[in-house]
Design an enzyme around this catalytic site. Structure first.
Site, mmCIF file in Angstrom:
data_model
loop_
_atom_site.group_PDB
_atom_site.id
_atom_site.type_symbol
_atom_site.label_atom_id
_atom_site.label_comp_id
_atom_site.label_asym_id
_atom_site.label_seq_id
_atom_site.Cartn_x
_atom_site.Cartn_y
_atom_site.Cartn_z
ATOM 1 N N LEU C 65 -4.968 57.190 31.282
ATOM 2 C CA LEU C 65 -5.349 56.132 32.105
ATOM 3 C C LEU C 65 -3.816 55.596 32.312
ATOM 4 C CD1 LEU C 65 -8.577 55.172 30.322
ATOM 5 C CD2 LEU C 65 -8.491 55.929 32.630
ATOM 6 N N PRO C 66 -3.828 54.631 33.436
ATOM 7 C CA PRO C 66 -2.572 53.922 33.621
ATOM 8 C C PRO C 66 -1.985 53.127 32.579
ATOM 9 C CG PRO C 66 -4.344 53.584 35.500
ATOM 10 C CD PRO C 66 -5.031 54.140 34.204
ATOM 11 N N LYS C 166 7.251 58.780 23.692
ATOM 12 C CA LYS C 166 7.195 59.014 24.863
ATOM 13 C C LYS C 166 8.015 57.739 25.630
ATOM 14 C CE LYS C 166 5.885 60.501 29.004
ATOM 15 N NZ LYS C 166 4.747 60.183 29.622
ATOM 16 N N LYS C 235 6.968 50.293 33.288
ATOM 17 C CA LYS C 235 6.191 49.960 31.965
ATOM 18 C C LYS C 235 6.790 50.611 31.016
ATOM 19 C CE LYS C 235 3.011 52.448 31.184
ATOM 20 N NZ LYS C 235 1.998 53.409 31.371
#
Lengths: 290, 290, 290, 290
Positions: C65-66, C166, C235
């Site tokens: 998901l985002p 990540k 983000k």
């Protein structure tokens, strides 16, 4: 003894500085590339508009030009006479001061780098800070000629030292300007009233010439009056940075400042005041500093 | 009407701030974790050393502690009575102010974030700048109690706004400090006399509280007196940066400043004054700023 | 034993990842907020479009998901059954992984943070790098379910470690991207042919995934195909920076990178690929990187 | 036709590069300031140790010296004969290449700036990347002489372009190195195993020559073998930055990188490999990257 003085370069600063000289000298020559301005100055202040050949033969020659390149060009084409003192009020390059001082010394003359701070209002009132590098005796001799437009007149070191102090001063101005823009935008984004915050900070340890003068007089009122052009501030931050690099000094904060001001300069509208550098930041944050 | 006031936290600042309160209030309670200090204060200034339970039942409770964590811990353990106003002079976290204001409101009391600027000398003289966030009426009611130690006392916005202004003020102090260190080192590396340069810059557009006070009074004289600890400045720059990040604002210069101050903090000797941050830079340049 | 798997979130990555699962599992459930996409997936790949209630009752549940916020919202509304393993392939927040792992553990289930790298082409080919944080035994049990779309599948530490790797990977991507933009613009401004320079650098020590892939495939050809959106890179750099700040680490270069990417994000056109961050720099330099 | 070649400067790189030339040329002259090294080379590889006067009269003269200053000094003292090609493999200054090319052109000779990448192992194996600026015909003529030690041999533009590409390559190496240090320290501070993280990142978009080679072969194993000295990397980042500044380009990330590398250089132990720059960062974070 000083019988004649000349002022070369009647820009926003030079025009006002030269206007004070007739108080102390019977004969004040002025020259400007756009000669009409010299004639206007003569008419208004009782100076004499002369040719560049005549101006450069004065006992004391002032220059106030955009960059050291223009100064070098005139000095090498029209070297002053032996015994003369060239007082260069340009915000120039220290290396150039060393070169010009050496060039004039070979001719029996002197070069003082004598940049000024205080903007047009200080020039108007004759209260400029003058930071001077070069031969100490030449400084003593030139002092009285500088006094009509100077407030604090200070010998700061060898040739180039005056330009160095000016460049670092303007670099600090630039750093304080950008930091203030980021800080006040942060406050506004968090719902704080900027005028109240400004009042507090100006009574606290975060204050600077930027918070005391630039922010209220140029930015918060959205006026950005053009009195010191952004490209000139960008040039000065470049001079300061070059000084650090020649000394192999790391200067992370000043480097970033110079990069930000140069970015603002590259992306600004023509004829932007230095304070308009914050508009670049406003385009990022989408928040006006007001 | 305010019948009783209490002061919690008698550190370098609080001890001096609380000393002014007996001028205006008949009953001034003081409390400190190291209780001997409270008793010493009582003996010297006519205050009363009391338990934390008593102190937190005053009409107006001042606190001045290292961080918001200590303030939250006391408030939640010893909530004030209904109608009380808690005036927190800690340099705290805006988010915490919002939380404490809401917690006290639920009990019929008020929380004002009221950090101060002016250092120990300002506390001594009762001339601190007090920047206040929170309910406007509570601010009006608390004003007279703050006056004994305050110079400028300013309401700057909602809860958290006071802490925000303080954090940004200290971030600007940090930015100016580091920029000044880099700039003056650049001048020294180029053979310029720092005292002459300082005099010029303090009469020019590059001046700041750092050049006017910190540089001459703490750095050039190599004294670095401990009045505002470096870890606290590092904390404050972190608070300011967090405000920017919550608002998704890019703040390249403030981020770099915070990184540099945090590096200085991590590598400094214990009990370093904030001004000693420049010693990290001196270890890079091998040039002492003096 | 794993009898059923579900995949929640059929975006550009998830749609392709879920397509590999029927190779290994008889029953593959899929769910997507825009449900038509789930039905399309079912029709094309032999999966089953199910309700969110059904999907969250699988033995192994994947999510992609985002942000972590969406994952937390679903997990807390529709907690999986005891013994289930939730494999979250979102590029999420380490703190959230710790929280979700603890939440599921209380229910006898497991949470693995399992973000992927390799973009849509890697998802298409089933060669994604999967970096996994969380319980080692749950990792062993889930391994076979991850294999259909994974190339390198690696357990890197406790809960949150996968997200951390990540985030740092993407931060390095961002730093390399911006540094490359500045470097190649510098070359172009100095008259160097960029394709020849690229060939040399890709055979030298300055090479990176940016010079090998991003620059030739997205920037020099001016295509900027949208496969990894700029707001997501912004983000991720924010997540990496927060990790550093929680550890009180100074990270001057990563902080500046995050500020630049966030500025690019704030000033970019909608639906910009991450590689389009360089357009901000191009607007400063007035030089196209081509 | 090339009858004779000479190699000037038998350092770690030059010594190995010159060793390949006898494969293609009957007569290979070598010269080194410490002449014993030239004699050793002659004895080992069948070259001829000659005087600087003889070496500079070859048809093709290679040089591989610490900086452009040494190259300029030799060229101006011992100019080559008409028709000769000087192939300078130093990591030099673009401005100097322009100057030397013009100086040699006036004498009927040519100057190619031909810096190499690939370190001692590439020199050993004859697989260096050679990036070449200067006259295209001279490049064609010199190609065969470069081939013995070259892998990719590429003409990248006018005089100075080769040096520019090398400087930017090394700047990217520096940026990737420092970013990697900050990123991996962040991971370690958050409890992630660095070897596992490295494996993931090397299979992902954050990879670079630093993560693929420098980190595992020099840093994680704590060996920091001296094959490319830190002062030379600092010099190269300075060259790249000067290129940007001459073009008036803002380069915030490269400027910060150069400042950090220069700080590492100023504070490093003598004879530090470039990879040891990370030790400065380790002194800040108190975390070893291992």
């Amino acid at each position: 003894m000083t019988n004649s003085v000349a002022f070369i370069g009647l820009g926003a600063m030079g025009y006002r500085m030269a206007a004070h000289l007739p108080k102390s000298f019977a004969q004040v020559m002025v020259w400007n590339r756009n000669f009409a301005k010299a004639e206007q100055h003569a008419a208004k202040y009782g100076t004499q508009a002369v040719t560049i050949e005549q101006a450069t033969q004065a006992d004391i020659i002032f220059s106030c030009l955009p960059t050291s390149a223009e100064v070098e060009s005139i000095i090498t084409q029209y070297p002053p006479k032996s015994g003369a003192i060239w007082v260069d009020c340009t915000s120039g390059v220290p290396e150039s001061a060393v070169k010009m001082a050496s060039f004039l010394q070979a001719q029996g003359a002197h070069f003082l780098d004598a940049p000024v701070s205080g903007q047009t209002i200080g020039a108007e009132n004759g209260t400029l800070t003058v930071m001077i590098g070069g031969d100490a005796q030449a400084f003593e001799r030139a002092y009285a000629a500088i006094e009509p437009f100077g407030g604090l007149i200070k010998h700061v070191g060898e040739s180039g030292a005056g330009f160095a102090v000016k460049a670092v001063n303007n670099m600090l101005l630039a750093a304080n300007l950008w930091a203030t823009a980021e800080g006040f935008t942060t406050l506004k984004a968090n719902g704080v009233d900027l005028n109240s915050a400004l009042e507090c900070i100006n009574a606290s340890s975060g204050k600077s010439a930027v918070t005391e003068m630039v922010l209220p007089q140029r930015i918060l009122n959205r006026e950005f009056p053009l009195t010191f052009a952004l490209p000139l501030l960008a040039k000065d931050t470049g001079i300061a940075l070059a000084l650090a690099q020649q000394a192999k000094l790391p200067t992370p904060l000043l480097s970033l400042t110079q990069n930000l001001i140069q970015t603002a300069n590259l992306t600004s509208e023509p004829d932007s005041d230095f304070s308009a550098a914050v508009k670049l930041y406003e385009s990022w944050s989408q928040i006006e500093i007001k």
